[in-house]
Design an enzyme around this catalytic site. Sequence first.
Site, PDB file in Angstrom:
ATOM      1  N   ASP A 153      -0.941 -43.236 -61.686  1.00 33.37           N
ATOM      2  CA  ASP A 153      -2.221 -43.672 -62.223  1.00 33.37           C
ATOM      3  C   ASP A 153      -1.994 -44.340 -63.579  1.00 33.37           C
ATOM      4  O   ASP A 153      -0.965 -44.986 -63.789  1.00 33.37           O
ATOM      5  CB  ASP A 153      -3.166 -42.475 -62.332  1.00 33.37           C
ATOM      6  CG  ASP A 153      -4.617 -42.846 -62.082  1.00 33.37           C
ATOM      7  OD1 ASP A 153      -5.195 -43.545 -62.924  1.00 33.37           O
ATOM      8  OD2 ASP A 153      -5.162 -42.435 -61.049  1.00 33.37           O
ATOM      9  N   HIS A 190      -8.616 -43.514 -66.620  1.00 32.85           N
ATOM     10  CA  HIS A 190      -8.755 -43.123 -65.222  1.00 32.85           C
ATOM     11  C   HIS A 190      -7.857 -41.935 -64.865  1.00 32.85           C
ATOM     12  O   HIS A 190      -8.299 -40.957 -64.256  1.00 32.85           O
ATOM     13  CB  HIS A 190      -8.420 -44.323 -64.334  1.00 32.85           C
ATOM     14  CG  HIS A 190      -8.694 -44.132 -62.875  1.00 32.85           C
ATOM     15  ND1 HIS A 190      -7.827 -43.478 -62.026  1.00 32.85           N
ATOM     16  CD2 HIS A 190      -9.727 -44.534 -62.099  1.00 32.85           C
ATOM     17  CE1 HIS A 190      -8.317 -43.489 -60.791  1.00 32.85           C
ATOM     18  NE2 HIS A 190      -9.471 -44.123 -60.807  1.00 32.85           N
ATOM     19  N   SER A 388     -12.108 -42.161 -55.684  1.00 30.30           N
ATOM     20  CA  SER A 388     -11.069 -41.689 -56.612  1.00 30.30           C
ATOM     21  C   SER A 388     -11.261 -40.212 -56.924  1.00 30.30           C
ATOM     22  O   SER A 388     -10.329 -39.401 -56.826  1.00 30.30           O
ATOM     23  CB  SER A 388     -11.149 -42.464 -57.939  1.00 30.30           C
ATOM     24  OG  SER A 388     -10.462 -43.663 -57.904  1.00 30.30           O
TER      25      SER A 388
END
Length: 573
Positions: A153, A190, A388
């Site tokens: 990520d 994120h 996600s």
Amino acid sequence: MSSAKGIRRAALAVGPVVALAVGTGCLPAAAAAAPQQPGPPVGVIVALDEGASVAGVETVVVRKGGTVERELPIVNGFAATVPRSAVASLRSMTGVRSVTPDGSGHLMAVDPVLGYDTAKDEGSLSFVRDVIHANDAWKAGYTGKGVDVALIDSGVAPVAGLTSGNVVNGPDLSFESQYADVRYRDTFGHGTHMASIIAGRDAAGTAASYTASTGYQGVAPDARIVSVKVAAADGSADVSQVIAGIGWVTQHAHDYGLNIKVLNLSYGTDSVQSSVLDPLSYAVEQAWRKGIVVVVAAGNDGTLRQELADPAVNPYVLAVGAEDPNRTIGSADDTVPLFAQRGTASRYVDVVAPGVHILGLRVPNSYVDQFNPLGRVGTRFIRGSGTSQATAVISGVAALVAQKYPTATPDQIKYLITAKAVPFPLAKKTWQGTGLVDVQKSLALRPADAPVQTYTAATGAGTLEGARGSDHVVIGGTALTGQKDIFGNTWTAAATWNGGAYNGASWTGTAFTGADWTAVKWTGADWTGSAWSSRSWVSRSWITSSWDSRSWVTGVWYSRSWVADSWSDASWS
């Protein structure tokens, strides 16, 4: 938000009322008999497509005997009270995106430490754990202890909730790896959100203490996150970096004291290449065959594209979709939000998990934080909606299951998670797979009963360019295209790690130093033939499907993924 379509920022609503205009939930259809009776009035949220005339639809509402209650520019729509018989015709109007029930209200009991109601806020991890019965695993002593979850990520920031000793930095393969001040750090926001959902915890404890605590805990609070950073501050990452990250995890899963059993990939491209040929699909399948449960997001482009994102389209991996609990623990009224890609008859999601306005840890001043101020809750948290977040939930579940069954194969763990998931009536099978994950039922199954998957093996013989889809990174105005990786080297499906080298270039160091994997200076040329000398990395389309980013910047983040009772600062819904 995409490279070709441009970016539209959702308008901010004034005051504490924000509407949910997402999901597949519906109001009862009007009776078929003629003439129709108006029926009792119902409260609805009408959300329109971009550019559609709000005033025009409001006029129709009034003509049908309804009343416009208030405008909601954040969803390009309005709240109204309409005769029940008018709902179907409103839904069919050109430009109307959705007509959904207006939520009922309740007084929230805000936890003064966390900043939200842990019991009633359906985005809280406490609520999510109740929905999927994760606490039953904790009561049985399973908290993910001894299981490492690789997170490919944007990195993990050392914020409270992720500083109690269960995060280790693997290699930084991002464009930011060359700069010590941002190396390993999550400048995008994120990765930290995902890590907190999987294994966040305010303090290390016991299974019993987690069960009794009102603090913040992820689904598997004793699992360890192995962060493999590939994305820079704006989300920029090329497919070659993601594939290199998957290769590193596969090769080092049990080296240096690691025990990587799960790989979380809340990422996808809009590639249309066959999963048998696609290099990204090939990479995740190789990890699966090496004993790693690969958990992949289905994608968030469901309003435009039903096919699963790449590499969720690979039939071996666990493809995760999102569901909306509709503020209840039970699944009878659950829906699948419109943003979630559902798949096709030939390949659809395997299972779903809560993915609507999920509360995860915030990285102050990160890209996500700066562009989504209304998503902040208290001082520590920010909301996100998307596959996600649902993927992170399932990765946590996989860690719980892997702790109980440490010798289980990926096929067996996939079976344990999916076989007794709970289907719900308001969504098709192709939208929800086997249904909503139920941890209690998963832990009661036997790995020996799992079938062995026998799909056609991926070859990776397709193109790297095809794997990118429409997603390209750019430096100095030059996009990375074709069969080249970020160093300008011709990519091959047979590429493997040799120490810190991958595909003919030195990407990183060769061992851990403390809690971080060593870094190296990139001395080779990039795809433009220039040296690595600036931070001018941009991506043309990370805001389409990569990182499931429709849940971060467009209206999905704080309009269609919000309901009124999410506003814990006002304590009302």
